[in-house]
Design an enzyme around this catalytic site. Structure first.
Site, PDB file in Angstrom:
ATOM      1  N   ASP A  85       0.817  -1.220   0.000  1.00 41.44           N
ATOM      2  CA  ASP A  85       0.000   0.000   0.000  1.00 41.44           C
ATOM      3  C   ASP A  85       0.851   1.271   0.000  1.00 41.44           C
ATOM      4  O   ASP A  85       0.424   2.310  -0.513  1.00 41.44           O
ATOM      5  CB  ASP A  85      -0.969  -0.005   1.182  1.00 41.44           C
ATOM      6  CG  ASP A  85      -1.983  -1.127   1.043  1.00 41.44           C
ATOM      7  OD1 ASP A  85      -1.667  -2.265   1.464  1.00 41.44           O
ATOM      8  OD2 ASP A  85      -3.061  -0.890   0.477  1.00 41.44           O
ATOM      9  N   GLU A 117      -5.128   4.587   2.039  1.00 48.30           N
ATOM     10  CA  GLU A 117      -3.878   3.819   1.884  1.00 48.30           C
ATOM     11  C   GLU A 117      -3.069   3.895   3.184  1.00 48.30           C
ATOM     12  O   GLU A 117      -2.426   2.914   3.586  1.00 48.30           O
ATOM     13  CB  GLU A 117      -3.047   4.329   0.700  1.00 48.30           C
ATOM     14  CG  GLU A 117      -3.727   4.282  -0.680  1.00 48.30           C
ATOM     15  CD  GLU A 117      -4.196   2.910  -1.140  1.00 48.30           C
ATOM     16  OE1 GLU A 117      -4.011   1.916  -0.397  1.00 48.30           O
ATOM     17  OE2 GLU A 117      -4.771   2.813  -2.239  1.00 48.30           O
ATOM     18  N   TYR A 137      -1.494  -3.177   8.169  1.00 53.16           N
ATOM     19  CA  TYR A 137      -0.493  -4.227   7.955  1.00 53.16           C
ATOM     20  C   TYR A 137       0.701  -4.069   8.895  1.00 53.16           C
ATOM     21  O   TYR A 137       1.310  -5.067   9.297  1.00 53.16           O
ATOM     22  CB  TYR A 137      -0.074  -4.272   6.478  1.00 53.16           C
ATOM     23  CG  TYR A 137      -1.243  -4.685   5.595  1.00 53.16           C
ATOM     24  CD1 TYR A 137      -1.891  -5.905   5.821  1.00 53.16           C
ATOM     25  CD2 TYR A 137      -1.722  -3.873   4.578  1.00 53.16           C
ATOM     26  CE1 TYR A 137      -2.984  -6.288   5.059  1.00 53.16           C
ATOM     27  CE2 TYR A 137      -2.810  -4.246   3.798  1.00 53.16           C
ATOM     28  CZ  TYR A 137      -3.434  -5.455   4.047  1.00 53.16           C
ATOM     29  OH  TYR A 137      -4.517  -5.837   3.290  1.00 53.16           O
ATOM     30  N   GLU A 160     -10.220  -1.060  -1.746  1.00 50.25           N
ATOM     31  CA  GLU A 160      -9.484  -1.275  -3.001  1.00 50.25           C
ATOM     32  C   GLU A 160     -10.431  -1.353  -4.196  1.00 50.25           C
ATOM     33  O   GLU A 160     -10.116  -0.869  -5.284  1.00 50.25           O
ATOM     34  CB  GLU A 160      -8.620  -2.542  -2.936  1.00 50.25           C
ATOM     35  CG  GLU A 160      -7.493  -2.504  -1.902  1.00 50.25           C
ATOM     36  CD  GLU A 160      -6.531  -1.331  -2.044  1.00 50.25           C
ATOM     37  OE1 GLU A 160      -6.560  -0.630  -3.076  1.00 50.25           O
ATOM     38  OE2 GLU A 160      -5.768  -1.103  -1.093  1.00 50.25           O
TER      39      GLU A 160
END
Ligand code: FE2
Ligand code: FE2
Length: 331
Positions: A67, A98, A105, A207
């Site tokens: 990302d 993003e 993550y 997304e």
């Protein structure tokens, strides 16, 4: 026209109300990383087979930088050249999303990898794991393809821009990420890593919207400057997609090795070909593969997402919602 050089600041009369509506719809989808509960994943991780653990480690290593790469292209190329303030509003919101994905993550890897050496290795995967490095290099090459272009003056410039836009929407968000999501939902179909899957539901929806926005930009440019969409561009898009499928397939071989129950590099090849065709057709390019979707758990994805959406606490949406949430706006 949308790709004319400049810094248009005029919101009224608004030239592209569709982009503004996409911005508003994106705000209604606000979620936070803190809402995702990864606790049950930790016990799942302990019962994975070595092959499954290898797949998960590679997968999260890809997520560690994916990302950020997209965010960089957004800032360096998309925001610069899509010249309408309402489109730039959408891109600002996408940039925020993003950032949330990067944070998700980051949190995921910190949770999954308590060992600091292992963690550092995962974050550096783009340097030393060949299958991840190859995908990153594909992305970097397309980021750099516009490096020296300050303004889109000629048809050649504009086609270069379209290729960059299409690459990030169709090949990176629309193929690399969809491939990654397929591993997540395969794991969930086996009762594993539900925390990762629940966060992925929100990333997946974001997304899909990023991709739809980019395709809507392509549609707008096509309506304004149809002559840009010649046979050469079609050919270039097809070659680019083939290259993306090859890179993602190499990643699949790395992840799947000799195959896992219900997931092999061959299955993934079919899935990637199926997705690639969908992207090409959406762009008005003939399908390249004619492959059927082998993953029933991905067919169910939209339904799953929908039910999760309504199971969620209303408070999660009070950030942005006034009035009601209607189905057609979110899906
Ligand atoms: Fe993202
Ligand atoms: Fe995205």
């Amino acid at each position: 026209m949308l790709l004319d050089p400049g810094m248009d600041l005029t919101l009224r009369p608004m030239r592209y109300p569709d982009f503004y509506e996409r911005y508003r719809a994106a705000i209604r989808n606000t979620w936070t990383v803190e809402e995702v509960d990864l606790a049950s994943d930790l016990s799942d991780l302990k019962r994975l087979t070595p092959a499954e653990l290898h797949l998960v480690n590679r997968l999260v290593a890809f997520f560690a930088t994916g990302d950020s790469i997209v965010a960089n292209n957004l800032v360096l190329n998309l925001y610069k050249h899509i010249n309408a303030p309402e489109a730039r509003l959408y891109l600002s919101r996408q940039l925020y999303e993003e950032a949330v994905h990067v944070q998700f993550y980051l949190t995921l890897l910190d949770t999954y990898l308590p060992d600091h050496d292992e963690r550092a290795k995962a974050f550096a995967a783009v340097e030393h794991i060949p299958s991840i490095r190859a995908k990153a290099e594909f992305c970097f090459r397309w980021i750099d393809s516009l490096g020296s272009l300050d303004e889109l003056r000629t048809s050649t410039d504009r086609r270069s821009f379209l290729l960059n836009l299409i690459c990030f929407a169709a090949c990176i968000e629309g193929l690399f990420f969809y491939g990654a999501f397929a591993y997540v939902y395969w794991l969930r179909s086996r009762g594993l890593l539900n925390g990762l899957a629940s966060g992925t539901n929100w990333v997946f929806r974001d997304e899909s919207m990023h991709m739809d926005f980019a395709f809507s930009v392509v549609d707008t440019v096509r309506a304004e400057e149809p002559e840009l969409f010649d046979a050469e561009l079609t050919e270039q898009v097809t070659r680019m997609m083939e290259e993306a499928v090859q890179a993602e397939l190499a990643f699949a071989h790395d992840l799947c090795g000799d195959g896992l129950p219900g997931m092999s590099a061959d299955d993934m090849r079919a899935y990637l070909e199926y997705v690639a065709d969908q992207r090409l057709v959406r762009l008005g390019v003939p399908p390249r593969y004619g492959t059927a979707n082998p993953f029933a758990f991905m067919d169910l994805q939209d339904v799953q997402e929908l039910s999760n959406f309504f199971e969620r606490r209303v408070s999660a949406y009070q950030v942005a919602i006034e009035g009601t949430v209607t189905l057609n706006e979110s899906f």
